[in-house]
Design a protein around this motif. Sequence first.
Motif, PDB file in Angstrom:
ATOM      1  N   ALA A 101      84.135 116.517  94.083  1.00  0.00           N
ATOM      2  CA  ALA A 101      85.309 115.986  93.361  1.00  0.00           C
ATOM      3  C   ALA A 101      86.376 116.521  93.978  1.00  0.00           C
ATOM      4  O   ALA A 101      87.527 115.840  94.211  1.00  0.00           O
ATOM      5  CB  ALA A 101      85.337 116.622  91.834  1.00  0.00           C
ATOM      6  N   ASP A 102      86.612 117.821  94.754  1.00  0.00           N
ATOM      7  CA  ASP A 102      87.735 118.026  95.304  1.00  0.00           C
ATOM      8  C   ASP A 102      87.990 117.304  96.709  1.00  0.00           C
ATOM      9  O   ASP A 102      89.034 117.533  97.287  1.00  0.00           O
ATOM     10  CB  ASP A 102      87.798 119.543  95.598  1.00  0.00           C
ATOM     11  N   GLN A 103      87.068 116.589  97.280  1.00  0.00           N
ATOM     12  CA  GLN A 103      87.158 115.723  98.286  1.00  0.00           C
ATOM     13  C   GLN A 103      87.445 114.365  98.104  1.00  0.00           C
ATOM     14  O   GLN A 103      87.874 113.481  98.808  1.00  0.00           O
ATOM     15  CB  GLN A 103      86.183 115.712  99.134  1.00  0.00           C
ATOM     16  N   ALA A 104      87.298 113.864  96.757  1.00  0.00           N
ATOM     17  CA  ALA A 104      87.595 112.481  96.427  1.00  0.00           C
ATOM     18  C   ALA A 104      89.128 112.372  96.136  1.00  0.00           C
ATOM     19  O   ALA A 104      89.837 113.102  95.527  1.00  0.00           O
ATOM     20  CB  ALA A 104      86.829 112.069  95.250  1.00  0.00           C
ATOM     21  N   GLY A 105      89.781 111.089  96.678  1.00  0.00           N
ATOM     22  CA  GLY A 105      91.099 110.842  96.347  1.00  0.00           C
ATOM     23  C   GLY A 105      91.180 110.293  94.935  1.00  0.00           C
ATOM     24  O   GLY A 105      90.116 110.257  94.054  1.00  0.00           O
ATOM     25  N   HIS A 106      92.435 110.048  94.540  1.00  0.00           N
ATOM     26  CA  HIS A 106      92.719 109.494  93.091  1.00  0.00           C
ATOM     27  C   HIS A 106      93.491 108.468  93.154  1.00  0.00           C
ATOM     28  O   HIS A 106      94.242 108.190  93.980  1.00  0.00           O
ATOM     29  CB  HIS A 106      93.411 110.411  92.208  1.00  0.00           C
ATOM     30  N   ASP A 107      93.071 107.219  92.304  1.00  0.00           N
ATOM     31  CA  ASP A 107      94.064 106.139  92.130  1.00  0.00           C
ATOM     32  C   ASP A 107      95.142 106.286  91.080  1.00  0.00           C
ATOM     33  O   ASP A 107      95.402 107.141  90.661  1.00  0.00           O
ATOM     34  CB  ASP A 107      93.181 104.839  91.726  1.00  0.00           C
ATOM     35  N   ARG A 108      96.137 105.398  90.910  1.00  0.00           N
ATOM     36  CA  ARG A 108      97.163 105.390  90.245  1.00  0.00           C
ATOM     37  C   ARG A 108      96.939 105.553  88.562  1.00  0.00           C
ATOM     38  O   ARG A 108      97.772 106.088  87.907  1.00  0.00           O
ATOM     39  CB  ARG A 108      98.207 104.187  90.375  1.00  0.00           C
ATOM     40  N   TYR A 109      95.531 105.437  88.344  1.00  0.00           N
ATOM     41  CA  TYR A 109      95.312 105.676  86.903  1.00  0.00           C
ATOM     42  C   TYR A 109      94.470 107.041  86.670  1.00  0.00           C
ATOM     43  O   TYR A 109      94.251 107.484  85.691  1.00  0.00           O
ATOM     44  CB  TYR A 109      94.355 104.711  86.386  1.00  0.00           C
ATOM     45  N   GLY A 110      94.640 107.756  87.927  1.00  0.00           N
ATOM     46  CA  GLY A 110      94.052 109.214  87.645  1.00  0.00           C
ATOM     47  C   GLY A 110      92.392 109.205  87.967  1.00  0.00           C
ATOM     48  O   GLY A 110      91.765 110.234  88.020  1.00  0.00           O
ATOM     49  N   ARG A 111      91.879 108.010  88.085  1.00  0.00           N
ATOM     50  CA  ARG A 111      90.486 107.819  88.520  1.00  0.00           C
ATOM     51  C   ARG A 111      90.026 108.523  89.750  1.00  0.00           C
ATOM     52  O   ARG A 111      90.883 108.285  90.735  1.00  0.00           O
ATOM     53  CB  ARG A 111      89.811 106.616  88.284  1.00  0.00           C
ATOM     54  N   GLU A 112      89.094 109.254  89.951  1.00  0.00           N
ATOM     55  CA  GLU A 112      88.361 109.598  91.180  1.00  0.00           C
ATOM     56  C   GLU A 112      88.047 108.431  92.105  1.00  0.00           C
ATOM     57  O   GLU A 112      87.391 107.414  91.537  1.00  0.00           O
ATOM     58  CB  GLU A 112      87.279 110.489  91.224  1.00  0.00           C
ATOM     59  N   LEU A 113      88.673 108.350  93.266  1.00  0.00           N
ATOM     60  CA  LEU A 113      87.976 106.971  94.354  1.00  0.00           C
ATOM     61  C   LEU A 113      86.915 107.514  94.978  1.00  0.00           C
ATOM     62  O   LEU A 113      86.946 108.730  95.945  1.00  0.00           O
ATOM     63  CB  LEU A 113      89.121 106.812  95.129  1.00  0.00           C
ATOM     64  N   GLN A 114      85.650 107.157  94.570  1.00  0.00           N
ATOM     65  CA  GLN A 114      84.368 107.730  95.168  1.00  0.00           C
ATOM     66  C   GLN A 114      83.499 106.673  95.936  1.00  0.00           C
ATOM     67  O   GLN A 114      83.476 105.561  95.550  1.00  0.00           O
ATOM     68  CB  GLN A 114      83.603 108.381  93.894  1.00  0.00           C
ATOM     69  N   THR A 115      83.116 107.610  97.126  1.00  0.00           N
ATOM     70  CA  THR A 115      81.823 106.741  98.154  1.00  0.00           C
ATOM     71  C   THR A 115      80.841 107.148  97.385  1.00  0.00           C
ATOM     72  O   THR A 115      80.505 108.514  97.135  1.00  0.00           O
ATOM     73  CB  THR A 115      82.046 107.339  99.343  1.00  0.00           C
ATOM     74  N   VAL A 116      79.889 106.307  96.902  1.00  0.00           N
ATOM     75  CA  VAL A 116      78.647 106.565  96.061  1.00  0.00           C
ATOM     76  C   VAL A 116      77.520 105.902  97.013  1.00  0.00           C
ATOM     77  O   VAL A 116      77.561 104.701  97.408  1.00  0.00           O
ATOM     78  CB  VAL A 116      78.892 106.044  94.593  1.00  0.00           C
ATOM     79  N   TRP A 117      76.283 106.807  97.101  1.00  0.00           N
ATOM     80  CA  TRP A 117      75.189 106.126  98.046  1.00  0.00           C
ATOM     81  C   TRP A 117      74.056 107.019  97.696  1.00  0.00           C
ATOM     82  O   TRP A 117      74.008 108.052  97.018  1.00  0.00           O
ATOM     83  CB  TRP A 117      75.701 106.515  99.672  1.00  0.00           C
ATOM     84  N   ARG A 118      72.977 106.462  98.256  1.00  0.00           N
ATOM     85  CA  ARG A 118      71.618 107.167  98.230  1.00  0.00           C
ATOM     86  C   ARG A 118      71.134 107.271  99.555  1.00  0.00           C
ATOM     87  O   ARG A 118      71.665 106.298 100.472  1.00  0.00           O
ATOM     88  CB  ARG A 118      70.575 106.468  97.705  1.00  0.00           C
ATOM     89  N   GLU A 119      70.506 108.181 100.025  1.00  0.00           N
ATOM     90  CA  GLU A 119      69.876 108.461 101.179  1.00  0.00           C
ATOM     91  C   GLU A 119      68.348 108.379 101.155  1.00  0.00           C
ATOM     92  O   GLU A 119      67.697 108.726 100.375  1.00  0.00           O
ATOM     93  CB  GLU A 119      70.109 109.712 101.635  1.00  0.00           C
ATOM     94  N   ALA A 120      67.833 107.482 102.093  1.00  0.00           N
ATOM     95  CA  ALA A 120      66.339 107.303 101.866  1.00  0.00           C
ATOM     96  C   ALA A 120      65.690 108.094 103.065  1.00  0.00           C
ATOM     97  O   ALA A 120      66.409 108.781 103.854  1.00  0.00           O
ATOM     98  CB  ALA A 120      66.071 105.630 102.577  1.00  0.00           C
ATOM     99  N   ALA A 121      64.479 108.324 103.009  1.00  0.00           N
ATOM    100  CA  ALA A 121      63.698 109.428 103.731  1.00  0.00           C
ATOM    101  C   ALA A 121      63.794 108.890 105.088  1.00  0.00           C
ATOM    102  O   ALA A 121      63.825 109.909 106.023  1.00  0.00           O
ATOM    103  CB  ALA A 121      62.283 109.101 103.257  1.00  0.00           C
TER     104      ALA A 121
END
Length: 171
Positions: free
Chosen positions: A122-142
């Motif tokens: 959370a401390d590395q995510a930016g925020h948009d003008r509505y206060g939402r976290e701007l997140q990169t979301v992913w899964r890593e395969a084996a």
Amino acid sequence: MAQTLSLLRRAARYIRPMLLVAVLVGAALAWNDAALRQRIGLPMPAGEQVTAGFALCDAPGYAPNCVVDGDTFRIASRRIRVQGIDAPERDGRCDAERELARRATADLLAWLERGPFLMLPADQAGHDRYGRELQTVWREAADGSRDDLGDHMRRIGSARRYDSRAKVDWC
């Protein structure tokens, strides 16, 4: 000619340090921008693993972890916007946009429900003008490959690349 060479040498003494500073600033910006890091092939930082189950936010009952629409979800009190995408609005301008929004919301829920995934701390995510976290979301395969949520939503047609300069017409 000698005067021109002398002038170029003096200018180079000032330009080289400025170029070095520009490269270092660019590298620092790239290091802190997950989407840019991924595009240029830099390794991702250690992600925050999310193992929670999700529901639709407007479903009956209380669900602390829920999907708001095709590009936004909640984890407890955190409001999270998926970085780099724009999905149709649930209260869109036409029936076609509202139907696409229902599908995008269901697609986001399905991706989140497939199992644990990673986000930036959370401390590395930016925020948009509505206060939402701007997140990169992913899964890593084996095998080390990544399944990026934003790329997935664009690939299946439930979202488009976010462009702050232009509003997408879904109708």
